[in-house]
Design a protein around this motif. Structure first.
Motif, mmCIF file in Angstrom:
data_model
loop_
_atom_site.group_PDB
_atom_site.id
_atom_site.type_symbol
_atom_site.label_atom_id
_atom_site.label_comp_id
_atom_site.label_asym_id
_atom_site.label_seq_id
_atom_site.Cartn_x
_atom_site.Cartn_y
_atom_site.Cartn_z
ATOM 1 N N GLY A 93 -4.713 7.210 -2.761
ATOM 2 C CA GLY A 93 -4.011 5.941 -2.957
ATOM 3 C C GLY A 93 -4.973 4.790 -3.140
ATOM 4 N N SER A 94 -6.055 4.777 -2.362
ATOM 5 C CA SER A 94 -7.063 3.727 -2.488
ATOM 6 C C SER A 94 -7.723 3.759 -3.859
ATOM 7 C CB SER A 94 -8.122 3.885 -1.394
ATOM 8 O OG SER A 94 -7.547 3.782 -0.110
ATOM 9 N N LEU A 95 -8.017 4.953 -4.348
ATOM 10 C CA LEU A 95 -8.653 5.092 -5.662
ATOM 11 C C LEU A 95 -7.712 4.651 -6.784
ATOM 12 C CD1 LEU A 95 -10.377 8.560 -5.080
ATOM 13 C CD2 LEU A 95 -11.473 6.311 -5.070
ATOM 14 N N VAL A 96 -6.443 5.015 -6.661
ATOM 15 C CA VAL A 96 -5.469 4.592 -7.667
ATOM 16 C C VAL A 96 -5.328 3.073 -7.658
ATOM 17 C CG1 VAL A 96 -3.014 4.630 -8.280
ATOM 18 C CG2 VAL A 96 -4.194 6.765 -7.724
ATOM 19 N N GLY A 97 -5.255 2.479 -6.480
ATOM 20 C CA GLY A 97 -5.186 1.020 -6.380
ATOM 21 C C GLY A 97 -6.390 0.347 -7.008
ATOM 22 N N GLY B 33 1.146 -1.669 -4.595
ATOM 23 C CA GLY B 33 2.296 -0.830 -4.903
ATOM 24 C C GLY B 33 1.878 0.566 -5.343
ATOM 25 N N GLY B 34 0.838 0.629 -6.185
ATOM 26 C CA GLY B 34 0.321 1.929 -6.603
ATOM 27 C C GLY B 34 -0.197 2.726 -5.425
ATOM 28 N N PHE B 35 -0.898 2.033 -4.529
ATOM 29 C CA PHE B 35 -1.410 2.677 -3.308
ATOM 30 C C PHE B 35 -0.264 3.270 -2.494
ATOM 31 C CE2 PHE B 35 -2.009 2.161 1.265
ATOM 32 C CZ PHE B 35 -3.138 2.922 1.496
ATOM 33 N N VAL B 36 0.765 2.465 -2.261
ATOM 34 C CA VAL B 36 1.894 2.901 -1.433
ATOM 35 C C VAL B 36 2.601 4.103 -2.061
ATOM 36 C CG1 VAL B 36 4.171 2.241 -0.557
ATOM 37 C CG2 VAL B 36 2.245 0.650 -0.368
ATOM 38 N N LYS C 83 -14.462 0.928 4.545
ATOM 39 C CA LYS C 83 -14.701 1.211 3.132
ATOM 40 C C LYS C 83 -14.287 0.075 2.210
ATOM 41 C CE LYS C 83 -14.643 6.165 3.836
ATOM 42 N NZ LYS C 83 -14.036 7.471 3.510
ATOM 43 N N GLY C 84 -13.765 -0.995 2.778
ATOM 44 C CA GLY C 84 -13.544 -2.213 2.005
ATOM 45 C C GLY C 84 -12.189 -2.374 1.365
ATOM 46 N N VAL C 85 -11.291 -1.394 1.496
ATOM 47 C CA VAL C 85 -10.028 -1.454 0.769
ATOM 48 C C VAL C 85 -9.125 -2.563 1.296
ATOM 49 C CG1 VAL C 85 -7.925 -0.197 0.180
ATOM 50 C CG2 VAL C 85 -10.139 0.969 0.106
ATOM 51 N N ALA C 86 -8.928 -2.607 2.617
ATOM 52 C CA ALA C 86 -8.032 -3.622 3.189
ATOM 53 C C ALA C 86 -8.565 -5.025 2.938
ATOM 54 C CB ALA C 86 -7.851 -3.378 4.681
ATOM 55 N N THR C 87 -9.863 -5.224 3.132
ATOM 56 C CA THR C 87 -10.451 -6.547 2.922
ATOM 57 C C THR C 87 -10.389 -6.941 1.456
ATOM 58 O OG1 THR C 87 -11.917 -6.180 4.808
ATOM 59 C CG2 THR C 87 -12.497 -7.966 3.315
ATOM 60 N N ALA C 88 -10.649 -6.000 0.560
ATOM 61 C CA ALA C 88 -10.531 -6.284 -0.873
ATOM 62 C C ALA C 88 -9.092 -6.625 -1.246
ATOM 63 C CB ALA C 88 -11.018 -5.089 -1.684
ATOM 64 N N LEU D 264 -5.705 -2.318 -10.184
ATOM 65 C CA LEU D 264 -6.011 -3.749 -10.080
ATOM 66 C C LEU D 264 -6.629 -4.333 -11.344
ATOM 67 C CD1 LEU D 264 -6.159 -6.378 -8.444
ATOM 68 C CD2 LEU D 264 -8.357 -5.581 -7.551
ATOM 69 N N PRO D 265 -7.765 -3.819 -11.842
ATOM 70 C CA PRO D 265 -8.327 -4.423 -13.060
ATOM 71 C C PRO D 265 -7.440 -4.261 -14.282
ATOM 72 C CG PRO D 265 -9.548 -2.454 -12.442
ATOM 73 C CD PRO D 265 -8.626 -2.749 -11.307
ATOM 74 N N VAL D 266 -6.686 -3.148 -14.353
ATOM 75 C CA VAL D 266 -5.787 -2.952 -15.491
ATOM 76 C C VAL D 266 -4.671 -3.992 -15.462
ATOM 77 C CG1 VAL D 266 -4.121 -1.387 -16.559
ATOM 78 C CG2 VAL D 266 -6.305 -0.498 -15.701
ATOM 79 N N ALA D 267 -4.065 -4.190 -14.285
ATOM 80 C CA ALA D 267 -2.989 -5.173 -14.157
ATOM 81 C C ALA D 267 -3.506 -6.587 -14.410
ATOM 82 C CB ALA D 267 -2.366 -5.085 -12.764
#
Length: 209
Positions: free
Chosen positions: A145-149, A130-133, A108-113, A153-156
Motif C-alpha cells: 500500500g505504501s509503494l502504491v501510494g 486512498g490508494g494506500f487504503v 520509513k517516512g510514509v506517515a510523515t510524507a 501521488l506524483p501521477v495525481a
C-alpha cells in the motif's frame, strides 16, 4: 538567511520527534528490538495494537504537516515552494534519521510524507492515501500500500497541475525515497515472505513492518 536556516533546522527537529519509540517505552517495549525493529506506525500496530498504531500515524503525520504550514509563515514565507517544500523534506529526513536517536532507528517516512503533502497539495495526497487504503484493505500488505501510494501521488499531482512542476518532481523523488526505505519489504514481497496485517487488532510482538 539565518532565519531560513533556523526554520529548516526546526523542521528537522520536529520530524525527529521519536513518536513510536516513546509510545513503545510508555508500554514497556523497545520497538527497535521487536517485530521489524522499525519505529513506524505499522510496527506499533502489530506490537501494541491498532489504537497505539493510529496514534503514532497521526502524530507522525502532524510532524510533516505542521512544519509546512507554520514554519515558513513564521519568517514571512509562503507555505508552498520552496520553503514549505524544504521544511517538509527536512521533517521527513528527521523522521527517518532522528537526531534524538543519534540518526538511527527511525521510521520509513510514509506517515510523515503523507502529512507533508496533505499540507502542500491536499487532493493528490488524499488520492495517494486512498490508494494506500484500498491496497491494504484488499491485500493486507501495508508495504505494498505504501509503494502504491508513492506512485499515485506524483501521477495525481501531474494530472492536477498538467505540467512537470517542481512539486511534481519533489513528489517523485519522495516516492523513490519511499521505495528505497522499503527495499527489504520489496524483496520479501517478491519472495512471498512479506507478512500481512492481521484483521484483528490484538497486540503481537512478531512480524515485519
Amino acid at each position: 538567511m539565518l532565519a531560513q536556516a533556523a526554520t529548516l533546522l526546526a523542521a528537522y527537529m520536529i520530524g525527529s520527534f521519536p513518536t513510536a519509540y516513546l509510545v513503545g517505552k510508555a508500554n514497556g517495549v523497545d520497538l527497535r528490538t521487536v517485530g521489524s525493529g522499525n519505529l513506524g506506525a505499522t510496527n506499533v500496530f502489530r506490537t501494541l495494537g491498532w489504537k497505539w498504531g493510529l496514534l503514532v500515524y497521526v502524530v507522525d503525520g502532524l510532524k510533516g504537516a505542521l512544519p509546512v504550514l507554520l514554519l515558513p509563515a513564521a519568517i514571512g514565507m509562503a507555505s508552498g515552494w520552496p520553503w514549505g517544500v524544504g521544511c517538509g523534506l527536512l521533517a521527513i529526513l528527521g523522521h527517518v534519521r532522528p537526531v534524538f536517536l543519534m540518526g538511527k532507528g527511525g521510521g520509513k517516512g510514509v506517515a510523515t510524507a503523507s502529512g507533508v503533502f496533505i499540507a502542500l497539495t491536499p487532493i493528490p495526497a488524499l488520492c495517494a492515501i486512498g490508494g494506500f487504503v484500498i491496497v491494504v484493505a484488499t491485500t493486507r500488505y501495508v508495504s505494498l500500500g505504501s509503494l502504491v501510494g508513492a506512485v499515485v501521488l506524483p501521477v495525481a499531482l501531474l494530472l492536477q497541475q498538467r505540467a512537470i512542476t517542481p512539486l511534481v518532481i519533489v513528489s517523485a523523488v519522495v516516492g523513490a525515497f519511499v521505495f528505497w526505505t522499503h527495499r527489504e519489504n520489496i524483496g520479501r514481497l517478491r519472495r512471498g515472505e512479506e507478512r500481512r496485517v492481521e484483521r484483528t487488532s490484538s497486540p503481537s510482538a512478531g512480524g515485519r513492518a
